[in-house]
Design a protein around this motif. Structure first.
Motif, PDB file in Angstrom:
ATOM      1  N   ARG A 181       0.815  -1.213   0.000  1.00  0.00           N
ATOM      2  CA  ARG A 181       0.000   0.000   0.000  1.00  0.00           C
ATOM      3  C   ARG A 181       0.849   1.264   0.000  1.00  0.00           C
ATOM      4  O   ARG A 181       0.540   2.233  -0.713  1.00  0.00           O
ATOM      5  CB  ARG A 181      -0.956   0.000   1.193  1.00  0.00           C
ATOM      6  N   ALA A 182       1.927   1.292   0.782  1.00  0.00           N
ATOM      7  CA  ALA A 182       2.769   2.491   0.835  1.00  0.00           C
ATOM      8  C   ALA A 182       3.423   2.750  -0.521  1.00  0.00           C
ATOM      9  O   ALA A 182       3.460   3.887  -1.007  1.00  0.00           O
ATOM     10  CB  ALA A 182       3.834   2.340   1.923  1.00  0.00           C
ATOM     11  N   GLU A 183       3.938   1.683  -1.160  1.00  0.00           N
ATOM     12  CA  GLU A 183       4.566   1.827  -2.469  1.00  0.00           C
ATOM     13  C   GLU A 183       3.533   2.224  -3.524  1.00  0.00           C
ATOM     14  O   GLU A 183       3.813   3.037  -4.408  1.00  0.00           O
ATOM     15  CB  GLU A 183       5.243   0.515  -2.870  1.00  0.00           C
ATOM     16  N   SER A 184       2.307   1.681  -3.400  1.00  0.00           N
ATOM     17  CA  SER A 184       1.240   2.017  -4.336  1.00  0.00           C
ATOM     18  C   SER A 184       0.895   3.501  -4.241  1.00  0.00           C
ATOM     19  O   SER A 184       0.736   4.186  -5.257  1.00  0.00           O
ATOM     20  CB  SER A 184      -0.012   1.188  -4.037  1.00  0.00           C
ATOM     21  N   ALA A 185       0.765   3.996  -3.010  1.00  0.00           N
ATOM     22  CA  ALA A 185       0.428   5.401  -2.815  1.00  0.00           C
ATOM     23  C   ALA A 185       1.511   6.307  -3.394  1.00  0.00           C
ATOM     24  O   ALA A 185       1.218   7.333  -4.026  1.00  0.00           O
ATOM     25  CB  ALA A 185       0.228   5.690  -1.329  1.00  0.00           C
ATOM     26  N   GLU A 186       2.767   5.923  -3.187  1.00  0.00           N
ATOM     27  CA  GLU A 186       3.877   6.713  -3.719  1.00  0.00           C
ATOM     28  C   GLU A 186       3.879   6.708  -5.244  1.00  0.00           C
ATOM     29  O   GLU A 186       4.088   7.747  -5.886  1.00  0.00           O
ATOM     30  CB  GLU A 186       5.197   6.157  -3.194  1.00  0.00           C
ATOM     31  N   CYS A 187       3.611   5.530  -5.831  1.00  0.00           N
ATOM     32  CA  CYS A 187       3.587   5.404  -7.286  1.00  0.00           C
ATOM     33  C   CYS A 187       2.492   6.267  -7.891  1.00  0.00           C
ATOM     34  O   CYS A 187       2.723   7.025  -8.845  1.00  0.00           O
ATOM     35  CB  CYS A 187       3.372   3.938  -7.672  1.00  0.00           C
ATOM     36  N   LEU A 188       1.274   6.197  -7.329  1.00  0.00           N
ATOM     37  CA  LEU A 188       0.163   6.969  -7.876  1.00  0.00           C
ATOM     38  C   LEU A 188       0.341   8.465  -7.643  1.00  0.00           C
ATOM     39  O   LEU A 188      -0.056   9.278  -8.485  1.00  0.00           O
ATOM     40  CB  LEU A 188      -1.159   6.485  -7.284  1.00  0.00           C
ATOM     41  N   ALA A 189       0.940   8.827  -6.528  1.00  0.00           N
ATOM     42  CA  ALA A 189       1.217  10.246  -6.287  1.00  0.00           C
ATOM     43  C   ALA A 189       2.190  10.782  -7.339  1.00  0.00           C
ATOM     44  O   ALA A 189       2.050  11.920  -7.817  1.00  0.00           O
ATOM     45  CB  ALA A 189       1.788  10.439  -4.886  1.00  0.00           C
ATOM     46  N   HIS A 190       3.151   9.950  -7.712  1.00  0.00           N
ATOM     47  CA  HIS A 190       4.117  10.341  -8.741  1.00  0.00           C
ATOM     48  C   HIS A 190       3.419  10.498 -10.092  1.00  0.00           C
ATOM     49  O   HIS A 190       3.645  11.478 -10.820  1.00  0.00           O
ATOM     50  CB  HIS A 190       5.220   9.288  -8.830  1.00  0.00           C
ATOM     51  N   ILE A 191       2.541   9.549 -10.417  1.00  0.00           N
ATOM     52  CA  ILE A 191       1.790   9.632 -11.669  1.00  0.00           C
ATOM     53  C   ILE A 191       0.906  10.874 -11.674  1.00  0.00           C
ATOM     54  O   ILE A 191       0.817  11.597 -12.675  1.00  0.00           O
ATOM     55  CB  ILE A 191       0.934   8.368 -11.865  1.00  0.00           C
ATOM     56  N   ARG A 192       0.256  11.147 -10.549  1.00  0.00           N
ATOM     57  CA  ARG A 192      -0.625  12.321 -10.472  1.00  0.00           C
ATOM     58  C   ARG A 192       0.157  13.606 -10.666  1.00  0.00           C
ATOM     59  O   ARG A 192      -0.300  14.523 -11.361  1.00  0.00           O
ATOM     60  CB  ARG A 192      -1.355  12.346  -9.124  1.00  0.00           C
ATOM     61  N   THR A 193       1.350  13.687 -10.076  1.00  0.00           N
ATOM     62  CA  THR A 193       2.175  14.888 -10.241  1.00  0.00           C
ATOM     63  C   THR A 193       2.498  15.127 -11.707  1.00  0.00           C
ATOM     64  O   THR A 193       2.381  16.251 -12.220  1.00  0.00           O
ATOM     65  CB  THR A 193       3.479  14.749  -9.437  1.00  0.00           C
ATOM     66  N   ILE A 194       2.897  14.055 -12.395  1.00  0.00           N
ATOM     67  CA  ILE A 194       3.219  14.178 -13.824  1.00  0.00           C
ATOM     68  C   ILE A 194       1.979  14.545 -14.627  1.00  0.00           C
ATOM     69  O   ILE A 194       2.015  15.426 -15.496  1.00  0.00           O
ATOM     70  CB  ILE A 194       3.837  12.877 -14.350  1.00  0.00           C
ATOM     71  N   ALA A 195       0.843  13.886 -14.331  1.00  0.00           N
ATOM     72  CA  ALA A 195      -0.394  14.148 -15.076  1.00  0.00           C
ATOM     73  C   ALA A 195      -0.855  15.591 -14.891  1.00  0.00           C
ATOM     74  O   ALA A 195      -1.288  16.239 -15.852  1.00  0.00           O
ATOM     75  CB  ALA A 195      -1.482  13.182 -14.629  1.00  0.00           C
ATOM     76  N   GLN A 196      -0.753  16.094 -13.665  1.00  0.00           N
ATOM     77  CA  GLN A 196      -1.162  17.478 -13.423  1.00  0.00           C
ATOM     78  C   GLN A 196      -0.222  18.458 -14.115  1.00  0.00           C
ATOM     79  O   GLN A 196      -0.669  19.458 -14.690  1.00  0.00           O
ATOM     80  CB  GLN A 196      -1.201  17.744 -11.913  1.00  0.00           C
ATOM     81  N   ARG A 197       1.063  18.156 -14.078  1.00  0.00           N
ATOM     82  CA  ARG A 197       2.036  19.041 -14.727  1.00  0.00           C
ATOM     83  C   ARG A 197       1.852  19.050 -16.236  1.00  0.00           C
ATOM     84  O   ARG A 197       1.939  20.101 -16.877  1.00  0.00           O
ATOM     85  CB  ARG A 197       3.457  18.587 -14.376  1.00  0.00           C
ATOM     86  N   GLU A 198       1.565  17.889 -16.808  1.00  0.00           N
ATOM     87  CA  GLU A 198       1.399  17.775 -18.250  1.00  0.00           C
ATOM     88  C   GLU A 198      -0.045  18.013 -18.699  1.00  0.00           C
ATOM     89  O   GLU A 198      -0.320  18.008 -19.892  1.00  0.00           O
ATOM     90  CB  GLU A 198       1.834  16.374 -18.705  1.00  0.00           C
ATOM     91  N   ARG A 199      -0.956  18.170 -17.730  1.00  0.00           N
ATOM     92  CA  ARG A 199      -2.386  18.367 -18.022  1.00  0.00           C
ATOM     93  C   ARG A 199      -2.956  17.187 -18.811  1.00  0.00           C
ATOM     94  O   ARG A 199      -3.636  17.363 -19.822  1.00  0.00           O
ATOM     95  CB  ARG A 199      -2.616  19.689 -18.751  1.00  0.00           C
ATOM     96  N   ILE A 200      -2.656  15.979 -18.333  1.00  0.00           N
ATOM     97  CA  ILE A 200      -3.101  14.753 -18.989  1.00  0.00           C
ATOM     98  C   ILE A 200      -4.171  14.085 -18.129  1.00  0.00           C
ATOM     99  O   ILE A 200      -3.908  13.744 -16.975  1.00  0.00           O
ATOM    100  CB  ILE A 200      -1.932  13.771 -19.187  1.00  0.00           C
ATOM    101  N   PRO A 201      -5.375  13.861 -18.656  1.00  0.00           N
ATOM    102  CA  PRO A 201      -6.364  13.085 -17.898  1.00  0.00           C
ATOM    103  C   PRO A 201      -5.925  11.624 -17.795  1.00  0.00           C
ATOM    104  O   PRO A 201      -5.208  11.120 -18.662  1.00  0.00           O
ATOM    105  CB  PRO A 201      -7.643  13.238 -18.714  1.00  0.00           C
ATOM    106  N   ILE A 202      -6.374  10.957 -16.741  1.00  0.00           N
ATOM    107  CA  ILE A 202      -5.984   9.571 -16.476  1.00  0.00           C
ATOM    108  C   ILE A 202      -7.228   8.713 -16.287  1.00  0.00           C
ATOM    109  O   ILE A 202      -8.189   9.114 -15.629  1.00  0.00           O
ATOM    110  CB  ILE A 202      -5.117   9.473 -15.209  1.00  0.00           C
ATOM    111  N   VAL A 203      -7.212   7.525 -16.880  1.00  0.00           N
ATOM    112  CA  VAL A 203      -8.195   6.484 -16.588  1.00  0.00           C
ATOM    113  C   VAL A 203      -7.411   5.291 -16.078  1.00  0.00           C
ATOM    114  O   VAL A 203      -6.471   4.843 -16.743  1.00  0.00           O
ATOM    115  CB  VAL A 203      -8.997   6.080 -17.845  1.00  0.00           C
ATOM    116  N   PHE A 204      -7.754   4.787 -14.898  1.00  0.00           N
ATOM    117  CA  PHE A 204      -6.985   3.664 -14.370  1.00  0.00           C
ATOM    118  C   PHE A 204      -7.872   2.632 -13.702  1.00  0.00           C
ATOM    119  O   PHE A 204      -8.885   2.947 -13.095  1.00  0.00           O
ATOM    120  CB  PHE A 204      -5.889   4.144 -13.412  1.00  0.00           C
ATOM    121  N   VAL A 205      -7.488   1.367 -13.908  1.00  0.00           N
ATOM    122  CA  VAL A 205      -8.123   0.240 -13.230  1.00  0.00           C
ATOM    123  C   VAL A 205      -7.319  -0.035 -11.968  1.00  0.00           C
ATOM    124  O   VAL A 205      -6.088  -0.118 -12.006  1.00  0.00           O
ATOM    125  CB  VAL A 205      -8.137  -1.010 -14.136  1.00  0.00           C
TER     126      VAL A 205
END
Length: 251
Positions: A181-205
């Motif tokens: 769970r801790a690694e998952s939260a860190e991974c998704l936080a990293h993805i969110r940072t990139i997505a927000q910076r690049e203004r990219i919407p995300i769809v994830f399962v």
């Protein structure tokens, strides 16, 4: 919800395998800047829906539109060219190539240079690959063989490869599969940072609802192939039908 034209739109999607209906009449739209999670109990149809969106499978009925273009019958590479970046539940990196070479291959394939990719990967687009690895935190590991990376770093590498196609939307199939769970939260936080910076919407399962509710701006719930609910994380968390689908599990 945004009134702007959807980035991605699914309309009445259905898919059966013999007598088994995996996805039944599912419709939803994804708008700019959203982080949309697809959740549901095992066997709900999440992966099949993801495959219909990315072009790995064709629906029996219904349509998929990407930036207003109907892509229902188009192969995955066409959707990638139109701006759809994707990663899969099972790691798709080339383990015997270096981290940087994996990204260079992604860059070359995105630009239609795949025929000579094996011979040319070592000398092509090095600066662009290095920049992408910097963005996902793998610059220091660019010379390592991809197969020697830890699971979290392999996911980061997959993200870099997905970003190499200059996506306008990212579709991620269980991006934290195999992580704690801790690694998952860190991974998704990293993805969110990139997505927000690049203004990219995300769809994830994603199967971990605790991770979903801390990351998604919107959630759709599938049960037995059907769309049970589409709402905010808090609306979904409180919904009695969703709780029942998860057998009373605390959401």
């Amino acid at each position: 919800m945004s009134t702007a034209a959807p980035v991605l739109q699914a309309t009445s999607l259905s898919k059966s395998f013999g007598d088994f209906t995996a996805v039944s009449d599912v419709s939803f739209a994804v708008h700019a800047s959203e982080s949309l999670a697809i959740i549901g109990p095992n066997g709900a149809g999440k992966s099949t829906l993801f495959d219909l969106l990315t072009g790995r499978k064709r629906p029996d009925t219904g349509d998929v539109r990407l930036f207003g273009e109907t892509v229902t019958r188009q192969p995955p590479w066409h959707r990638v060219r139109r701006g759809l970046g994707r990663s899969f539940q099972v790691s798709s990196v080339f383990p015997s190539y270096t981290v940087q070479q994996n990204v260079q291959l992604g860059l070359m394939m995105a630009r239609g240079r795949a025929w000579n990719m094996w011979r040319s990967a070592a000398a092509t687009m090095q600066s662009e690959a290095a920049e992408l690895l910097e963005r996902v935190g793998l610059a220091a590991k660019r010379g390592m063989l991809a197969g020697t990376l830890g699971h979290g770093d392999q996911r980061s590498l997959e993200l870099a490869v997905a970003l190499s196609t200059s996506p306008k939307i990212l579709l991620l199939d269980e991006p934290t599969a195999g992580m704690g769970r801790a690694e998952s939260a860190e991974c998704l936080a990293h993805i969110r940072t990139i997505a927000q910076r690049e203004r990219i919407p995300i769809v994830f399962v994603e199967h971990d609802t605790h991770i979903v509710f801390s990351f998604a701006t919107r959630v759709i719930v599938l049960v037995n192939g059907k769309l049970l609910m589409d709402g905010t994380p808090e609306q979904v968390r409180r919904d009695e039908r969703v709780k029942e689908a998860y057998f009373g599990e605390e959401l």
